[in-house]
Write a protein that holds these residues in place. Structure first.
Motif, PDB file in Angstrom:
ATOM      1  N   ILE A 171      41.151  35.075  29.435  1.00 47.70           N
ATOM      2  CA  ILE A 171      41.856  33.993  30.123  1.00 47.70           C
ATOM      3  C   ILE A 171      41.182  33.660  31.446  1.00 47.70           C
ATOM      4  CG2 ILE A 171      43.997  33.422  31.344  1.00 47.70           C
ATOM      5  CD1 ILE A 171      45.508  34.871  29.090  1.00 47.70           C
ATOM      6  N   LEU A 172      40.840  34.691  32.226  1.00 54.88           N
ATOM      7  CA  LEU A 172      40.228  34.441  33.534  1.00 54.88           C
ATOM      8  C   LEU A 172      38.860  33.781  33.405  1.00 54.88           C
ATOM      9  CD1 LEU A 172      41.260  37.584  35.608  1.00 54.88           C
ATOM     10  CD2 LEU A 172      42.176  35.279  35.721  1.00 54.88           C
ATOM     11  N   ARG A 173      38.127  34.098  32.354  1.00 59.12           N
ATOM     12  CA  ARG A 173      36.851  33.416  32.138  1.00 59.12           C
ATOM     13  C   ARG A 173      37.069  31.919  31.922  1.00 59.12           C
ATOM     14  NH1 ARG A 173      32.589  37.125  30.626  1.00 59.12           N
ATOM     15  NH2 ARG A 173      33.403  39.253  30.451  1.00 59.12           N
ATOM     16  N   ASP A 174      38.217  31.561  31.312  1.00 58.27           N
ATOM     17  CA  ASP A 174      38.522  30.159  31.037  1.00 58.27           C
ATOM     18  C   ASP A 174      39.044  29.413  32.262  1.00 58.27           C
ATOM     19  OD1 ASP A 174      37.749  30.321  28.388  1.00 58.27           O
ATOM     20  OD2 ASP A 174      39.778  30.721  27.640  1.00 58.27           O
ATOM     21  N   ALA A 222      39.123  30.530  35.609  1.00 58.21           N
ATOM     22  CA  ALA A 222      38.683  30.947  36.948  1.00 58.21           C
ATOM     23  C   ALA A 222      37.173  31.053  37.060  1.00 58.21           C
ATOM     24  CB  ALA A 222      39.332  32.279  37.315  1.00 58.21           C
ATOM     25  N   GLU A 223      36.461  30.100  36.482  1.00 60.39           N
ATOM     26  CA  GLU A 223      35.008  30.092  36.579  1.00 60.39           C
ATOM     27  C   GLU A 223      34.589  30.070  38.048  1.00 60.39           C
ATOM     28  OE1 GLU A 223      31.159  27.313  35.343  1.00 60.39           O
ATOM     29  OE2 GLU A 223      33.184  26.737  34.722  1.00 60.39           O
ATOM     30  N   GLY A 224      33.676  30.942  38.396  1.00 62.04           N
ATOM     31  CA  GLY A 224      33.243  31.072  39.781  1.00 62.04           C
ATOM     32  C   GLY A 224      33.951  32.196  40.514  1.00 62.04           C
ATOM     33  N   CYS A 225      35.152  32.538  40.042  1.00 63.48           N
ATOM     34  CA  CYS A 225      35.859  33.709  40.578  1.00 63.48           C
ATOM     35  C   CYS A 225      35.467  34.966  39.818  1.00 63.48           C
ATOM     36  CB  CYS A 225      37.375  33.525  40.475  1.00 63.48           C
ATOM     37  SG  CYS A 225      38.019  32.101  41.367  1.00 63.48           S
ATOM     38  N   VAL A 249      34.600  40.472  39.075  1.00 66.01           N
ATOM     39  CA  VAL A 249      35.562  39.543  39.664  1.00 66.01           C
ATOM     40  C   VAL A 249      35.374  39.547  41.178  1.00 66.01           C
ATOM     41  CG1 VAL A 249      37.377  41.311  39.699  1.00 66.01           C
ATOM     42  CG2 VAL A 249      37.999  38.901  39.851  1.00 66.01           C
ATOM     43  N   TYR A 250      35.425  38.370  41.774  1.00 65.73           N
ATOM     44  CA  TYR A 250      35.334  38.220  43.226  1.00 65.73           C
ATOM     45  C   TYR A 250      36.746  37.962  43.754  1.00 65.73           C
ATOM     46  CZ  TYR A 250      30.491  37.577  41.830  1.00 65.73           C
ATOM     47  OH  TYR A 250      29.247  37.759  41.261  1.00 65.73           O
ATOM     48  N   PRO A 251      37.422  39.023  44.213  1.00 59.26           N
ATOM     49  CA  PRO A 251      38.836  38.874  44.571  1.00 59.26           C
ATOM     50  C   PRO A 251      39.099  37.885  45.692  1.00 59.26           C
ATOM     51  CG  PRO A 251      38.016  41.062  45.149  1.00 59.26           C
ATOM     52  CD  PRO A 251      36.982  40.418  44.318  1.00 59.26           C
ATOM     53  N   SER A 252      38.157  37.730  46.636  1.00 56.46           N
ATOM     54  CA  SER A 252      38.365  36.766  47.713  1.00 56.46           C
ATOM     55  C   SER A 252      38.552  35.362  47.146  1.00 56.46           C
ATOM     56  CB  SER A 252      37.181  36.769  48.682  1.00 56.46           C
ATOM     57  OG  SER A 252      37.019  38.027  49.290  1.00 56.46           O
ATOM     58  N   ARG A 253      37.685  34.988  46.231  1.00 58.75           N
ATOM     59  CA  ARG A 253      37.781  33.669  45.606  1.00 58.75           C
ATOM     60  C   ARG A 253      39.028  33.582  44.718  1.00 58.75           C
ATOM     61  NH1 ARG A 253      31.467  33.073  43.576  1.00 58.75           N
ATOM     62  NH2 ARG A 253      30.537  32.680  45.627  1.00 58.75           N
ATOM     63  N   LEU A 254      39.288  34.626  43.953  1.00 60.33           N
ATOM     64  CA  LEU A 254      40.406  34.586  43.015  1.00 60.33           C
ATOM     65  C   LEU A 254      41.744  34.468  43.741  1.00 60.33           C
ATOM     66  CD1 LEU A 254      41.181  34.797  40.006  1.00 60.33           C
ATOM     67  CD2 LEU A 254      41.409  37.266  40.356  1.00 60.33           C
ATOM     68  N   VAL A 255      41.936  35.279  44.770  1.00 58.00           N
ATOM     69  CA  VAL A 255      43.191  35.230  45.526  1.00 58.00           C
ATOM     70  C   VAL A 255      43.344  33.884  46.228  1.00 58.00           C
ATOM     71  CG1 VAL A 255      44.408  36.202  47.525  1.00 58.00           C
ATOM     72  CG2 VAL A 255      43.406  37.727  45.803  1.00 58.00           C
ATOM     73  N   ALA A 256      42.274  33.394  46.851  1.00 55.59           N
ATOM     74  CA  ALA A 256      42.360  32.134  47.587  1.00 55.59           C
ATOM     75  C   ALA A 256      42.621  30.961  46.644  1.00 55.59           C
ATOM     76  CB  ALA A 256      41.085  31.902  48.383  1.00 55.59           C
ATOM     77  N   PRO A 292      43.628  25.490  34.961  1.00 54.94           N
ATOM     78  CA  PRO A 292      42.496  26.029  35.742  1.00 54.94           C
ATOM     79  C   PRO A 292      42.851  26.144  37.219  1.00 54.94           C
ATOM     80  CG  PRO A 292      41.797  24.236  34.291  1.00 54.94           C
ATOM     81  CD  PRO A 292      43.292  24.221  34.301  1.00 54.94           C
ATOM     82  N   LEU A 293      42.250  27.095  37.868  1.00 61.25           N
ATOM     83  CA  LEU A 293      42.427  27.240  39.310  1.00 61.25           C
ATOM     84  C   LEU A 293      41.605  26.187  40.051  1.00 61.25           C
ATOM     85  CD1 LEU A 293      42.227  31.128  39.663  1.00 61.25           C
ATOM     86  CD2 LEU A 293      44.269  29.698  39.789  1.00 61.25           C
ATOM     87  N   PRO A 294      42.028  25.812  41.255  1.00 54.62           N
ATOM     88  CA  PRO A 294      41.248  24.859  42.053  1.00 54.62           C
ATOM     89  C   PRO A 294      39.862  25.407  42.366  1.00 54.62           C
ATOM     90  CG  PRO A 294      43.440  25.181  42.986  1.00 54.62           C
ATOM     91  CD  PRO A 294      43.266  26.230  41.934  1.00 54.62           C
ATOM     92  N   GLY A 295      38.882  24.527  42.379  1.00 51.80           N
ATOM     93  CA  GLY A 295      37.535  24.917  42.771  1.00 51.80           C
ATOM     94  C   GLY A 295      36.728  25.609  41.703  1.00 51.80           C
ATOM     95  N   VAL A 296      37.258  25.712  40.477  1.00 52.66           N
ATOM     96  CA  VAL A 296      36.516  26.440  39.447  1.00 52.66           C
ATOM     97  C   VAL A 296      35.167  25.783  39.208  1.00 52.66           C
ATOM     98  CG1 VAL A 296      38.557  27.365  38.305  1.00 52.66           C
ATOM     99  CG2 VAL A 296      37.674  25.148  37.594  1.00 52.66           C
ATOM    100  N   GLY A 297      34.164  26.635  39.054  1.00 51.59           N
ATOM    101  CA  GLY A 297      32.811  26.150  38.832  1.00 51.59           C
ATOM    102  C   GLY A 297      32.103  25.685  40.083  1.00 51.59           C
TER     103      GLY A 297
END
Length: 404
Positions: free
Chosen positions: A73-76, A78-81, A144-151, A374-379
């Motif tokens: 799911i996160l690969r789908d 949260a690209e970039g996170c 996983v880059y938690p800073s990006r994922l959490v933000a 999708p999360l904001p800013g993905v990719g």
């Protein structure tokens, strides 16, 4: 006095995940984080593995299957996170061959497709892999880059109406034991908020937060050291295939590798020792898999805390590898709900479970949408890093990558 439907306490991955899930369902939610920025606790001090579930497959197949699902799911969304590094489990001479076979079979049983590899094939994939490696297999681990994922999760919650306060340490929760009463949450220098439900997602501090409402919660924090070294050509996540022990994983992080970890119980998540022996032991044990590590200078170290749920952990012998989570409704403080345990990889699933419970309490009949949106800013790594800085979410786990 600010009024809302739900207060979430804690600005790590789980807390912002709960806020996002509830906001997407149309619930009015306010998140309170005690520090100046998000991602300051366990999430930002992890070793940054996007688990495939292989690490838990034989000891906790249900939890491992959850990891595999959430990995996908996160690969789908949260690209970039996250980064698709791949992963390996390797067995050294002297390690239990039967354990290796059980691990491999367990991975297959949860729906994974592990790829057995010869020693020569393994060494083609990993620079500096030990000649003592006798067999291994590839798995879909990632980084996983938690800073990006959490933000990004927080930004999505905010887009749907959630209010997020930092510098808002909770000092009192007024819960008088009456089920039909709203709860009042007071912070130090921040707002006072009245809510129907309070979600305690404070990680290792969850026991302290529960006590503010007169409730008990069995949390047993354990500390673990992460050791970052210059190792630009690691490639995949490398796990040692043996019973859980210190120094059994190396994680690629940009030009570095992050080595982990130890497990030592702590009494106070705000005051705990950081011992040099943990650093030395972690490097030595990881060097058994990757001998060049023995002579590689340590660039930085940081310690993280695991918020293990004590009633579950006390039933285990030795170093339990399961990282199950629990959603606890407190009879002594109606309206207070705690979420404890878990893993960064399954933060979205944990949030869904909490939101399902809260929506049942509130009478909200809206489905979870967080696995599809999708999360904001993905990719867009630059946009994700901008969000991480905006929310003050850059932490030790990925400070070497985020913002470069």
């Amino acid at each position: 006095m600010t009024e809302t439907e739900v207060v979430v306490i804690g600005g790590g991955a789980t807390g912002v995940g709960v806020a996002r899930d509830l906001a997407l369902r149309g619930v009015d939610v306010t998140l309170l984080e005690r520090g100046p920025g998000l991602n300051a606790g366990t999430s930002g001090r992890s070793h940054g593995v996007l688990h495939s579930g292989a690490r838990y497959a034989e000891s906790d197949p249900e939890g491992a299957a959850d990891c595999l699902q959430e990995n996908r799911i996160l690969r789908d969304i949260a690209e970039g996170c996250v980064a698709d590094s791949g992963g390996l489990f390797v067995r050294l001479g002297g390690d239990d061959a039967d354990y290796f076979d059980r691990k491999l079979d367990a991975c297959r049983e949860i729906g994974m497709d592990p790829e057995p590899l010869s020693p020569a094939e393994l060494r083609e994939r990993v620079s500096g892999l030990s000649e003592a490696v006798e067999e291994g297999f590839a798995i879909p681990d990632g980084v996983v880059y938690p800073s990006r994922l959490v933000a990004a999760t927080a930004a999505n919650a905010r887009e749907y109406g959630a209010t997020i306060h930092t510098d808002a340490p909770v000092v009192e929760i007024d819960a008088d034991g009456e089920a039909d009463r709203r709860l009042t949450v007071r912070t130090g220098d921040g707002p006072t908020v009245s809510a129907d439900v309070v979600v305690n997602a404070a990680g290792p501090w969850a026991g302290k937060v529960a006590s503010l409402a007169g409730a008990e919660l069995g949390i047993r924090p354990t500390r673990g050291v992460m050791v970052a070294v210059d190792y630009p050509d690691l490639g995949p996540v490398v796990n040692r295939c043996r019973e859980p022990a210190d120094g059994d994983i190396a994680v690629p992080h940009g030009e570095q590798a992050v080595l982990g970890t130890t497990s030592v119980t702590v009494d106070d998540p705000d005051e705990f020792e950081r011992d040099d022996w943990e650093v030395q032991r972690t490097v030595e044990e990881c060097a058994a898999m990757l001998p060049p590590l023995a002579d590689t200078p340590v660039e930085r170290t940081y310690w993280g805390l695991r918020p293990l749920y004590e009633p579950d952990e006390l039933s285990r012998e030795g170093r339990g590898i399961s990282r199950d989570f629990a959603v606890v409704a407190h009879d002594s403080a109606p309206g207070l709900v705690s979420v404890v345990g878990g893993k960064l990889t399954t933060y979205r699933l944990m949030a869904e479970a909490v939101a399902d419970h809260v929506c049942g309490t509130l009478g909200v009949d809206e489905p979870c949408r967080t696995a599809e949106e999708p999360l904001p800013g993905v990719g867009d790594p630059a946009r994700l890093d901008e969000l991480a800085r905006e929310f003050g979410a850059v932490g030790p786990a990925d400070a070497d990558v985020v913002g470069e």
